[in-house]
Design a protein around this motif. Sequence first.
Motif, PDB file in Angstrom:
ATOM      1  N   PHE A  42       0.828  -1.287   0.160  1.00  0.00           N
ATOM      2  CA  PHE A  42      -0.021  -0.141  -0.099  1.00  0.00           C
ATOM      3  C   PHE A  42       0.667   1.403   0.116  1.00  0.00           C
ATOM      4  CE2 PHE A  42      -2.871  -3.300   1.955  1.00  0.00           C
ATOM      5  CZ  PHE A  42      -3.763  -3.182   1.021  1.00  0.00           C
ATOM      6  N   GLY A  43       2.222   1.314   0.362  1.00  0.00           N
ATOM      7  CA  GLY A  43       3.084   2.491  -0.274  1.00  0.00           C
ATOM      8  C   GLY A  43       3.381   3.290   1.224  1.00  0.00           C
ATOM      9  N   PHE A  44       3.577   4.183   0.941  1.00  0.00           N
ATOM     10  CA  PHE A  44       3.761   5.442   2.034  1.00  0.00           C
ATOM     11  C   PHE A  44       2.772   5.960   2.776  1.00  0.00           C
ATOM     12  CE2 PHE A  44       5.790   9.721   2.831  1.00  0.00           C
ATOM     13  CZ  PHE A  44       6.936   9.478   3.431  1.00  0.00           C
ATOM     14  N   THR A  45       2.305   5.174   3.762  1.00  0.00           N
ATOM     15  CA  THR A  45       0.946   5.368   4.536  1.00  0.00           C
ATOM     16  C   THR A  45       1.261   5.838   6.013  1.00  0.00           C
ATOM     17  OG1 THR A  45       0.844   2.787   5.053  1.00  0.00           O
ATOM     18  CG2 THR A  45      -0.067   3.383   3.007  1.00  0.00           C
ATOM     19  N   GLU A  46       0.131   5.825   6.627  1.00  0.00           N
ATOM     20  CA  GLU A  46       0.225   6.340   8.067  1.00  0.00           C
ATOM     21  C   GLU A  46       0.539   5.064   8.728  1.00  0.00           C
ATOM     22  OE1 GLU A  46       0.299   9.326   9.481  1.00  0.00           O
ATOM     23  OE2 GLU A  46       0.571   9.860   7.369  1.00  0.00           O
ATOM     24  N   VAL A 185      22.297 -19.625  10.780  1.00  0.00           N
ATOM     25  CA  VAL A 185      22.209 -18.166  10.900  1.00  0.00           C
ATOM     26  C   VAL A 185      21.248 -17.996  12.347  1.00  0.00           C
ATOM     27  CG1 VAL A 185      21.228 -15.810  10.086  1.00  0.00           C
ATOM     28  CG2 VAL A 185      22.261 -17.529   8.570  1.00  0.00           C
ATOM     29  N   PRO A 186      21.453 -17.302  13.344  1.00  0.00           N
ATOM     30  CA  PRO A 186      20.804 -17.067  14.268  1.00  0.00           C
ATOM     31  C   PRO A 186      19.323 -16.455  13.887  1.00  0.00           C
ATOM     32  CG  PRO A 186      23.067 -16.207  14.750  1.00  0.00           C
ATOM     33  CD  PRO A 186      22.945 -16.553  13.266  1.00  0.00           C
ATOM     34  N   HIS A 187      18.344 -16.958  14.444  1.00  0.00           N
ATOM     35  CA  HIS A 187      17.024 -16.342  13.985  1.00  0.00           C
ATOM     36  C   HIS A 187      16.026 -16.778  15.164  1.00  0.00           C
ATOM     37  CE1 HIS A 187      17.011 -20.603  12.794  1.00  0.00           C
ATOM     38  NE2 HIS A 187      15.687 -20.533  12.769  1.00  0.00           N
ATOM     39  N   ASP A 188      14.892 -15.912  15.089  1.00  0.00           N
ATOM     40  CA  ASP A 188      13.898 -16.123  15.827  1.00  0.00           C
ATOM     41  C   ASP A 188      12.564 -15.860  14.876  1.00  0.00           C
ATOM     42  OD1 ASP A 188      11.468 -16.161  17.189  1.00  0.00           O
ATOM     43  OD2 ASP A 188      12.041 -14.275  18.683  1.00  0.00           O
ATOM     44  N   VAL A 189      12.171 -16.911  13.982  1.00  0.00           N
ATOM     45  CA  VAL A 189      11.232 -16.841  13.033  1.00  0.00           C
ATOM     46  C   VAL A 189       9.855 -17.698  13.706  1.00  0.00           C
ATOM     47  CG1 VAL A 189      10.333 -17.351  10.643  1.00  0.00           C
ATOM     48  CG2 VAL A 189      12.736 -16.771  11.078  1.00  0.00           C
ATOM     49  N   LYS A 190       8.782 -17.068  13.653  1.00  0.00           N
ATOM     50  CA  LYS A 190       7.585 -17.653  14.217  1.00  0.00           C
ATOM     51  C   LYS A 190       6.292 -17.540  13.339  1.00  0.00           C
ATOM     52  CE  LYS A 190       4.779 -17.770  18.526  1.00  0.00           C
ATOM     53  NZ  LYS A 190       4.569 -17.028  19.733  1.00  0.00           N
ATOM     54  N   THR A 191       5.564 -18.787  13.190  1.00  0.00           N
ATOM     55  CA  THR A 191       4.319 -18.789  12.278  1.00  0.00           C
ATOM     56  C   THR A 191       3.281 -18.954  13.255  1.00  0.00           C
ATOM     57  OG1 THR A 191       5.395 -19.987  10.484  1.00  0.00           O
ATOM     58  CG2 THR A 191       3.070 -20.202  10.677  1.00  0.00           C
ATOM     59  N   TYR A 192       2.351 -17.990  13.275  1.00  0.00           N
ATOM     60  CA  TYR A 192       1.349 -17.843  14.207  1.00  0.00           C
ATOM     61  C   TYR A 192       0.025 -18.658  13.621  1.00  0.00           C
ATOM     62  CZ  TYR A 192       3.912 -14.395  16.581  1.00  0.00           C
ATOM     63  OH  TYR A 192       5.027 -13.625  17.075  1.00  0.00           O
ATOM     64  N   PRO A 193      -0.476 -19.840  14.243  1.00  0.00           N
ATOM     65  CA  PRO A 193      -1.543 -20.386  13.454  1.00  0.00           C
ATOM     66  C   PRO A 193      -2.984 -19.713  13.383  1.00  0.00           C
ATOM     67  CG  PRO A 193      -1.152 -21.004  15.789  1.00  0.00           C
ATOM     68  CD  PRO A 193       0.077 -20.171  15.447  1.00  0.00           C
ATOM     69  N   ASP A 194      -3.297 -18.647  14.108  1.00  0.00           N
ATOM     70  CA  ASP A 194      -4.474 -17.901  14.265  1.00  0.00           C
ATOM     71  C   ASP A 194      -4.480 -16.611  13.568  1.00  0.00           C
ATOM     72  OD1 ASP A 194      -5.664 -20.001  15.642  1.00  0.00           O
ATOM     73  OD2 ASP A 194      -5.026 -19.167  17.331  1.00  0.00           O
ATOM     74  N   ALA A 195      -3.273 -16.312  12.682  1.00  0.00           N
ATOM     75  CA  ALA A 195      -3.397 -14.948  11.917  1.00  0.00           C
ATOM     76  C   ALA A 195      -2.993 -15.376  10.540  1.00  0.00           C
ATOM     77  CB  ALA A 195      -1.970 -14.454  12.474  1.00  0.00           C
ATOM     78  N   GLY A 196      -3.283 -14.353   9.678  1.00  0.00           N
ATOM     79  CA  GLY A 196      -3.102 -14.323   8.371  1.00  0.00           C
ATOM     80  C   GLY A 196      -1.990 -13.501   8.058  1.00  0.00           C
ATOM     81  N   HIS A 197      -2.232 -12.982   6.648  1.00  0.00           N
ATOM     82  CA  HIS A 197      -1.310 -11.948   6.096  1.00  0.00           C
ATOM     83  C   HIS A 197      -1.546 -10.523   7.013  1.00  0.00           C
ATOM     84  CE1 HIS A 197       1.668 -11.263   2.830  1.00  0.00           C
ATOM     85  NE2 HIS A 197       0.998  -9.841   2.599  1.00  0.00           N
ATOM     86  N   SER A 198      -0.620  -9.788   6.688  1.00  0.00           N
ATOM     87  CA  SER A 198      -0.757  -8.283   7.284  1.00  0.00           C
ATOM     88  C   SER A 198      -1.169  -8.210   8.864  1.00  0.00           C
ATOM     89  CB  SER A 198      -1.661  -7.333   6.341  1.00  0.00           C
ATOM     90  OG  SER A 198      -1.217  -7.380   5.026  1.00  0.00           O
ATOM     91  N   TYR A 199      -0.915  -9.282   9.375  1.00  0.00           N
ATOM     92  CA  TYR A 199      -1.089  -9.247  11.050  1.00  0.00           C
ATOM     93  C   TYR A 199      -0.924  -8.296  11.833  1.00  0.00           C
ATOM     94  CZ  TYR A 199       2.979 -11.858  12.568  1.00  0.00           C
ATOM     95  OH  TYR A 199       4.000 -11.929  12.812  1.00  0.00           O
ATOM     96  N   MET A 200       0.477  -7.567  11.219  1.00  0.00           N
ATOM     97  CA  MET A 200       1.065  -6.546  12.222  1.00  0.00           C
ATOM     98  C   MET A 200       0.651  -5.116  11.612  1.00  0.00           C
ATOM     99  SD  MET A 200       4.781  -7.603  13.242  1.00  0.00           S
ATOM    100  CE  MET A 200       4.934  -6.037  14.357  1.00  0.00           C
ATOM    101  N   ASN A 201       0.002  -5.135  10.367  1.00  0.00           N
ATOM    102  CA  ASN A 201      -0.392  -3.943   9.779  1.00  0.00           C
ATOM    103  C   ASN A 201      -1.857  -3.460  10.050  1.00  0.00           C
ATOM    104  OD1 ASN A 201       1.405  -5.327   7.246  1.00  0.00           O
ATOM    105  ND2 ASN A 201       1.833  -3.148   7.967  1.00  0.00           N
ATOM    106  N   ASP A 202      -2.084  -2.239  10.306  1.00  0.00           N
ATOM    107  CA  ASP A 202      -3.570  -1.800  10.737  1.00  0.00           C
ATOM    108  C   ASP A 202      -3.988  -0.751   9.997  1.00  0.00           C
ATOM    109  OD1 ASP A 202      -5.836  -1.696  12.263  1.00  0.00           O
ATOM    110  OD2 ASP A 202      -4.968  -0.904  14.104  1.00  0.00           O
ATOM    111  N   HIS A 203      -4.024  -0.965   8.751  1.00  0.00           N
ATOM    112  CA  HIS A 203      -4.694   0.135   7.886  1.00  0.00           C
ATOM    113  C   HIS A 203      -5.826   0.343   8.101  1.00  0.00           C
ATOM    114  CE1 HIS A 203      -1.171   0.059   5.253  1.00  0.00           C
ATOM    115  NE2 HIS A 203      -1.239  -1.568   5.211  1.00  0.00           N
ATOM    116  N   GLN A 204      -6.319   1.897   8.135  1.00  0.00           N
ATOM    117  CA  GLN A 204      -7.701   2.341   8.321  1.00  0.00           C
ATOM    118  C   GLN A 204      -8.478   2.489   7.072  1.00  0.00           C
ATOM    119  OE1 GLN A 204      -8.872   2.294  11.600  1.00  0.00           O
ATOM    120  NE2 GLN A 204      -6.651   1.327  11.933  1.00  0.00           N
ATOM    121  N   THR A 205      -8.627   1.576   6.332  1.00  0.00           N
ATOM    122  CA  THR A 205      -9.081   1.775   4.985  1.00  0.00           C
ATOM    123  C   THR A 205     -10.481   0.607   4.912  1.00  0.00           C
ATOM    124  OG1 THR A 205      -7.801   0.083   3.844  1.00  0.00           O
ATOM    125  CG2 THR A 205      -6.930   2.204   3.819  1.00  0.00           C
ATOM    126  N   PHE A 206     -11.323   0.907   3.939  1.00  0.00           N
ATOM    127  CA  PHE A 206     -12.400   0.043   3.912  1.00  0.00           C
ATOM    128  C   PHE A 206     -12.071  -1.413   3.325  1.00  0.00           C
ATOM    129  CE2 PHE A 206     -15.582  -1.983   1.211  1.00  0.00           C
ATOM    130  CZ  PHE A 206     -16.699  -2.023   2.035  1.00  0.00           C
TER     131      PHE A 206
END
Length: 247
Positions: A42-46, A185-206
């Motif tokens: 979505f680009g350069f967003t809030e 390579v040291p890492h902490d990569v987690k897959t969340y069973p109850d989440a989908g894509h963009s679960y950290m993004n909170d866009h305020q669009t319809f």
Amino acid sequence: MTAQPLLTHVVLPDGYRMRARWYRPASNNGLNAAVIVIHDIFGFTEDQARIAERLADNGYPVLAPDLYDRPGIRALCVARTLRDHERGHGDAFDHLEACRHWVLEQDDEPVEAVAMMGFCMGGRFALLFAARGGLKVVAPFYGGVPRRAEALTGICPVVGGWGKKDLIYGGHGERLARHLDELGVPHDVKTYPDAGHSYMNDHQTFYFKRLGDYSPLRARYEPDAAEDSWRRVLTFFRNTLSERQHS
């Protein structure tokens, strides 16, 4: 809280001035590291601004560039960026390198190391850019991961997350963890069973609020997974960058 960001420009190899937001923390955490935040499709967003502000509130100087800001018609600039994203090379990667140099060369904050955090499209950009060297730690979220571990040879330590409900990229976090195990390579990569894509993004669009969960990506903000990811990122960044200072 962070001060208002400065709207600045990063000079690209062709001389074009790409716009970016520059965040200075009210209290620097002393790690002498800046974070570059790469936006999603979505680009350069809030929402990109919200994420950058949270990093700055934790003591990091943050640069949030607009990868769609190129010379020419906006639609073509977006298309070229997406082409580079799919190919894994191209001008967009040179633009990220210009951002890396910008944060190392600016005089506002003490920066000796660069981290990167990216989401969706930005997650893949961050991951592939990190494999080129030059970063100390990278945090990709729900972006595409190369099929072969060799494509990530030379990558720095990684912390990231994926949502298993994502029908397109939901398995890529597990793929990335296997690659990093193979590469040592040291890492902490987690897959969340109850989440989908963009679960950290909170866009305020319809589209995002009402329709994202109906797409194959199952895109929706999931606060529990998001907060757990923030905890992991901030801990992993602090530990990795502290080790760098004492090495």
